[in-house]
Design a protein around this motif. Structure first.
Motif, mmCIF file in Angstrom:
data_model
loop_
_atom_site.group_PDB
_atom_site.id
_atom_site.type_symbol
_atom_site.label_atom_id
_atom_site.label_comp_id
_atom_site.label_asym_id
_atom_site.label_seq_id
_atom_site.Cartn_x
_atom_site.Cartn_y
_atom_site.Cartn_z
ATOM 1 N N GLN A 14 0.941 -0.670 0.619
ATOM 2 C CA GLN A 14 -0.098 -0.095 -0.333
ATOM 3 C C GLN A 14 0.421 1.692 -0.075
ATOM 4 O O GLN A 14 2.033 1.624 0.649
ATOM 5 N N ILE A 46 -12.369 -6.279 0.119
ATOM 6 C CA ILE A 46 -13.181 -4.708 1.292
ATOM 7 C C ILE A 46 -14.924 -4.995 1.180
ATOM 8 O O ILE A 46 -15.199 -5.306 0.129
ATOM 9 N N GLU A 67 -18.219 3.050 3.767
ATOM 10 C CA GLU A 67 -17.414 3.314 4.637
ATOM 11 C C GLU A 67 -18.110 3.482 6.279
ATOM 12 O O GLU A 67 -19.331 3.768 6.158
ATOM 13 N N LYS A 124 -19.989 2.382 0.040
ATOM 14 C CA LYS A 124 -18.282 2.653 -0.944
ATOM 15 C C LYS A 124 -19.159 2.956 -2.846
ATOM 16 O O LYS A 124 -18.653 1.882 -3.484
ATOM 17 N N GLU A 131 -12.941 1.209 7.770
ATOM 18 C CA GLU A 131 -13.584 0.219 6.312
ATOM 19 C C GLU A 131 -13.023 -1.284 6.746
ATOM 20 O O GLU A 131 -11.979 -0.968 7.238
ATOM 21 N N ASP A 141 -8.135 -0.497 5.278
ATOM 22 C CA ASP A 141 -7.455 0.700 4.489
ATOM 23 C C ASP A 141 -6.545 1.190 6.125
ATOM 24 O O ASP A 141 -5.291 1.799 5.354
ATOM 25 N N GLU A 142 -6.873 2.800 5.813
ATOM 26 C CA GLU A 142 -5.803 3.525 7.144
ATOM 27 C C GLU A 142 -6.715 3.956 7.510
ATOM 28 O O GLU A 142 -8.346 4.278 8.268
ATOM 29 N N SER A 189 -8.728 10.497 7.304
ATOM 30 C CA SER A 189 -9.957 9.892 8.057
ATOM 31 C C SER A 189 -10.466 10.294 9.068
ATOM 32 O O SER A 189 -11.882 9.914 9.301
#
Length: 254
Positions: A26, A86, A90, A123, A179, A195-196, A201
């Motif tokens: 990533q 995924i 969200e 999403k 996520e 994700d992060e 975010s």
């Protein structure tokens, strides 16, 4: 420079094929977007800082038993993660009214909510990531009832932990988006955080002054965006790598 097959390129990150089966690299970019990609720009060094912050928070969450896709950080802009499926949702947790939520309910920004509120968004950039209910999620098969139970339970734990962690740094966690994905491992399927987690975010305000330390500085043209991200990293005790130069993205294999 390494040559890897690009799997996916999003607004803030690019995913490349990992060195081992079931892994992905990533790569964090400096690109910034807001208002469903209507506003675009660059925040210098954002990718480096977000890589470190997300590594730190994912590691801390892993230590308290929250399963994540994170394996390890590779360099200034890249981290190795587990390949997951995924879930197209969200998950947003609101602790204080801000942004679109404050407008939606006619609340003054900064109003403390009676309790944390969890919302789900589908999403889909084309549709503008519409808000959905648990009925929509299970009816359309985006997640099963058991998946949702796991997502809600993990999200509540994540909020409790992050709220306390940031509070200890003099930062108020206003809201955040996360996520989840399905990890297929040893003939089992687990829901894991993906994700992060970063100032991209999360809404993060200074506890004393309510100064914004997140992407709202970009969204609202407040200036000093890079400095705000750096301040979050400083308060978390993260020392950004000092090296001879930045790390460019891998050459993409055609």
């Amino acid at each position: 420079m390494s040559r890897r097959r690009r799997i996916y390129e999003g607004k803030a990150k690019t995913l490349f094929e990992g060195p081992e089966p079931g892994t992905i690299v990533q790569y964090f970019k400096d690109d910034a977007t807001a208002f469903n990609n209507q506003k675009k720009g660059t925040i210098t060094g954002k990718g480096v800082i977000n890589n470190r912050i997300s590594e730190f928070l994912m590691t801390k969450l892993g230590e308290i038993g929250v399963p994540t896709h994170f394996i390890r950080r590779l360099n200034m802009r890249e981290q190795l993660i587990r390949q997951v499926e995924i879930i197209p949702l969200e998950v947003v947790v609101r602790n204080v009214a801000a942004g679109s939520f404050a407008k939606r309910f006619g609340l003054e920004e900064g109003t403390q909510l009676p309790r944390s509120i969890m919302e789900f968004f589908y999403k889909n950039d084309t549709l503008g990531d519409p808000m959905v209910t648990e009925e929509h999620i299970t009816a359309f098969g985006w997640a099963s009832p058991q998946d949702l139970d796991d997502i809600v339970a993990l999200t509540l734990r994540i909020n409790d932990f992050l709220f306390g962690l940031f509070l200890g740094c003099g930062i108020k966690l206003i809201d955040f988006k996360i996520e989840f994905g399905r990890l297929y491992e040893d003939d089992m399927v687990r829901i894991v955080l993906a994700d992060e987690i970063s100032p991209d975010s999360c809404r993060l305000w200074d506890l004393r002054t309510n100064e914004k330390l997140d992407k709202d500085r970009f969204r609202r043209d407040l200036g000093k965006v890079e400095e705000a991200y750096q301040e979050v990293a400083r308060r978390l005790g993260i020392l950004i790598d000092q090296g001879p130069g930045d790390v460019r993205g891998p050459t993409t294999l055609q």
